[in-house]
Write an enzyme that holds these catalytic residues in place. Structure first.
Site, PDB file in Angstrom:
ATOM      1  N   GLU A   1       0.805  -1.232   0.000  1.00  0.00           N
ATOM      2  CA  GLU A   1       0.000   0.000   0.000  1.00  0.00           C
ATOM      3  C   GLU A   1       0.836   1.281   0.000  1.00  0.00           C
ATOM      4  O   GLU A   1       0.614   2.177   0.802  1.00  0.00           O
ATOM      5  CB  GLU A   1      -0.942  -0.005   1.206  1.00  0.00           C
ATOM      6  CG  GLU A   1      -1.873  -1.196   1.232  1.00  0.00           C
ATOM      7  CD  GLU A   1      -2.766  -1.226   2.480  1.00  0.00           C
ATOM      8  OE1 GLU A   1      -2.600  -0.365   3.365  1.00  0.00           O
ATOM      9  OE2 GLU A   1      -3.638  -2.109   2.550  1.00  0.00           O
TER      10      GLU A   1
ATOM     11  N   ASN B   1       2.018  -5.171  -3.071  1.00  0.00           N
ATOM     12  CA  ASN B   1       0.649  -5.574  -2.712  1.00  0.00           C
ATOM     13  C   ASN B   1      -0.198  -4.336  -2.410  1.00  0.00           C
ATOM     14  O   ASN B   1       0.255  -3.427  -1.712  1.00  0.00           O
ATOM     15  CB  ASN B   1       0.745  -6.459  -1.451  1.00  0.00           C
ATOM     16  CG  ASN B   1      -0.555  -7.132  -1.070  1.00  0.00           C
ATOM     17  OD1 ASN B   1      -1.181  -7.786  -1.900  1.00  0.00           O
ATOM     18  ND2 ASN B   1      -0.949  -6.995   0.189  1.00  0.00           N
TER      19      ASN B   1
ATOM     20  N   HIS C   1     -10.319  -6.866  -1.325  1.00  0.00           N
ATOM     21  CA  HIS C   1     -11.328  -6.642  -0.274  1.00  0.00           C
ATOM     22  C   HIS C   1     -12.557  -6.038  -0.943  1.00  0.00           C
ATOM     23  O   HIS C   1     -12.606  -4.835  -1.213  1.00  0.00           O
ATOM     24  CB  HIS C   1     -10.779  -5.713   0.807  1.00  0.00           C
ATOM     25  CG  HIS C   1      -9.625  -6.304   1.550  1.00  0.00           C
ATOM     26  ND1 HIS C   1      -9.759  -7.415   2.355  1.00  0.00           N
ATOM     27  CD2 HIS C   1      -8.316  -5.961   1.606  1.00  0.00           C
ATOM     28  CE1 HIS C   1      -8.580  -7.727   2.879  1.00  0.00           C
ATOM     29  NE2 HIS C   1      -7.691  -6.857   2.429  1.00  0.00           N
TER      30      HIS C   1
ATOM     31  N   GLU D   1      -5.727 -11.152  -0.516  1.00  0.00           N
ATOM     32  CA  GLU D   1      -6.488 -10.928   0.721  1.00  0.00           C
ATOM     33  C   GLU D   1      -7.988 -10.938   0.440  1.00  0.00           C
ATOM     34  O   GLU D   1      -8.739 -10.112   0.949  1.00  0.00           O
ATOM     35  CB  GLU D   1      -6.105  -9.582   1.355  1.00  0.00           C
ATOM     36  CG  GLU D   1      -4.619  -9.421   1.614  1.00  0.00           C
ATOM     37  CD  GLU D   1      -4.240  -8.102   2.283  1.00  0.00           C
ATOM     38  OE1 GLU D   1      -5.128  -7.416   2.825  1.00  0.00           O
ATOM     39  OE2 GLU D   1      -3.049  -7.758   2.248  1.00  0.00           O
TER      40      GLU D   1
ATOM     41  N   ASP E   1     -11.733 -11.067   0.398  1.00  0.00           N
ATOM     42  CA  ASP E   1     -12.962 -11.267   1.177  1.00  0.00           C
ATOM     43  C   ASP E   1     -14.052 -10.443   0.516  1.00  0.00           C
ATOM     44  O   ASP E   1     -13.774  -9.438  -0.148  1.00  0.00           O
ATOM     45  CB  ASP E   1     -12.812 -10.954   2.678  1.00  0.00           C
ATOM     46  CG  ASP E   1     -12.178  -9.630   3.022  1.00  0.00           C
ATOM     47  OD1 ASP E   1     -12.283  -8.674   2.217  1.00  0.00           O
ATOM     48  OD2 ASP E   1     -11.593  -9.523   4.115  1.00  0.00           O
TER      49      ASP E   1
HETATM   50  C1  XIL Z   1      -5.697  -6.227   8.794  1.00  0.00           C
HETATM   51  C2  XIL Z   1      -5.938  -7.377   9.752  1.00  0.00           C
HETATM   52  O1  XIL Z   1      -6.808  -8.284   9.143  1.00  0.00           O
HETATM   53  C3  XIL Z   1      -6.507  -6.881  11.046  1.00  0.00           C
HETATM   54  O2  XIL Z   1      -6.592  -7.926  11.981  1.00  0.00           O
HETATM   55  C4  XIL Z   1      -5.653  -5.754  11.608  1.00  0.00           C
HETATM   56  O3  XIL Z   1      -6.269  -5.218  12.755  1.00  0.00           O
HETATM   57  C5  XIL Z   1      -5.456  -4.671  10.576  1.00  0.00           C
HETATM   58  O4  XIL Z   1      -4.909  -5.231   9.396  1.00  0.00           O
HETATM   59  N1  XIL Z   1      -4.680  -4.692   4.041  1.00  0.00           N
HETATM   60  C6  XIL Z   1      -3.615  -5.436   4.491  1.00  0.00           C
HETATM   61  C7  XIL Z   1      -3.760  -6.277   5.699  1.00  0.00           C
HETATM   62  O5  XIL Z   1      -2.585  -5.486   3.827  1.00  0.00           O
HETATM   63  O6  XIL Z   1      -2.569  -6.397   6.417  1.00  0.00           O
HETATM   64  C8  XIL Z   1      -4.862  -5.762   6.598  1.00  0.00           C
HETATM   65  O7  XIL Z   1      -5.027  -6.706   7.654  1.00  0.00           O
HETATM   66  C9  XIL Z   1      -6.134  -5.554   5.832  1.00  0.00           C
HETATM   67  C10 XIL Z   1      -5.921  -4.546   4.735  1.00  0.00           C
END
Ligand code: XIL
Length: 366
Positions: A176, A217, A253, A284, A286
């Site tokens: 990020e 990422n 996400h 990641e 979801d």
């Molecule tokens: C999130 C975790 O899932 C949480 O448990 C934590 O509190 C915050 O981070 N992008 C990312 C991840 O790269 O590391 C993040 O994970 C979600 C967004």
């Protein structure tokens, strides 16, 4: 995992194979492939993938129930090992966990996850080395000169990647780095300087483990726009200058329905970065729904999940899809997106949801 078939397989053939599966397992209701009961046998996702020689890895982030030995924690760890062939620590490889005090590293939980993955024949995606969030307060709460920051970055990346040399298949080296407008974010790692820390991170990681695949990422790269353009330009520049970046991680996400990119948008985004010679991972995934979830929203979610896995499988450069957690029992979504939840493949009792069966069905048809 990642077994490559000699040629790409045909895509889903309809429900015939499910009937065969149902007959074999004697576990499906007349109406569909879902096992009716808690203990019904099913062929795990990773087994279906192996049987079909699906060349994509299917992973999950391991969170706070990892290693738990009581209650649902037992089932959590069983299902994690049984269903997936890739593991990402959700939080346990972040800076605040690994280097809580300056120069003092704590690898206890990260080690346990890597060992678990090895015992279970899972690959590890390391997450994440250089990010503006979840840095230890000693690093985050003051400013550093460019020289100091460069030394700290080098020490962190070299120590962490070196520890897991040969054991972590892919690292999210930089996470990020740009914001939604495509502008470089402030981060302690830059030490007030420009973006040279990004290049430095990749070079340090390659030196510490020449065999690990190194990823940039980020989120919201799945749609066209200034952020996608900016990250594309960044990675093109790095690649042109021989900086060792091997892949792009699309976090994924999403929100159910219109908040999930269309198959077309996904394909265009994957292909755009693949054209730079980058591998593609969905890192990641979801897909949140308004809670309480309805049967309808879970069906749409199932289709959305299927689409993401299918576009990855159809993209030669894409060889891994990792979900951010795997059960609604333990997901960051409710805490970060008020009114949203139920974003994963398994429900809060760690039972498969329609989304699980949609992915299962897709893989079975490959
Ligand atoms: C999130 C975790 O899932 C949480 O448990 C934590 O509190 C915050 O981070 N992008 C990312 C991840 O790269 O590391 C993040 O994970 C979600 C967004």
């Amino acid at each position: 995992m990642e077994r490559r078939s000699a040629e790409r397989r045909a895509w889903p053939r309809g429900p015939a194979h499910l009937l065969v599966l149902c007959a074999l397992l004697a576990a499906c209701e007349a109406t569909g492939p879902e096992p009716p009961g808690q203990e019904a046998p099913r062929v795990p996702l990773r087994e279906v993938a192996a049987q079909r020689e699906v060349r994509i890895g299917i992973g999950a982030a391991a969170g706070r129930y990892f290693g738990a030995t009581t209650g649902l924690g037992v089932k959590y760890n069983q299902v994690l090992a049984r269903e997936f062939n890739v593991l990402t620590p959700e939080n346990d490889m972040k800076h605040e966990r690994l280097q809580p005090s300056r120069g003092v590293f704590d690898f206890t939980r990260a080690d346990a996850m890597v060992e678990f993955a090895e015992q279970q024949g899972m690959k590890v995606r390391g997450h994440t080395l250089v990010w503006h969030n979840q840095n230890a307060s000693w690093l985050a709460d003051r400013s550093w000169t460019a020289e100091e920051a460069a030394a700290l970055l080098d020490e962190h990346v070299t120590t962490v990647v070196g520890r897991y040399r040969g054991r972590v298949a892919a690292w999210d080296v930089v996470n990020e780095a740009v914001d939604d407008r495509g502008v470089l974010r402030p981060t302690p790692w830059a030490g007030g300087a420009g973006r040279s820390y990004i290049e430095q991170a990749f070079r340090a990681a390659r030196a510490a483990d020449p065999d690990a695949l190194l990823f940039y990422n980020d989120y919201s790269l799945e749609w066209p726009g200034p952020k996608q353009d900016s990250v594309f330009a960044l990675l093109r520049d790095l690649r042109e200058r021989g900086v060792p970046v091997d892949g792009i991680g699309f976090q994924g996400h999403f929100e159910v329905g219109g908040g999930t990119p269309s198959r077309h948008a996904l394909r265009v985004a994957f292909d755009r970065f693949a054209a730079l010679g980058l591998r593609v991972h969905v890192t990641e995934l979801d897909i949140r729904v308004p809670v309480p979830a309805t049967a309808g929203s879970l069906q749409t979610q199932a289709q959305n999940y299927r689409d993401v896995f299918e576009v990855c499988a159809q993209t030669p450069a894409c060889d891994m899809v990792v979900t951010w957690g795997f059960t609604d029992l333990d997901s960051w979504v409710p805490g970060h997106f008020p009114g949203k939840g139920a974003a994963l493949l398994f429900d809060a009792s760690i039972e498969p949801k329609p989304a699980y069966w949609a992915v299962h069905d897709l893989l079975s048809g490959m």
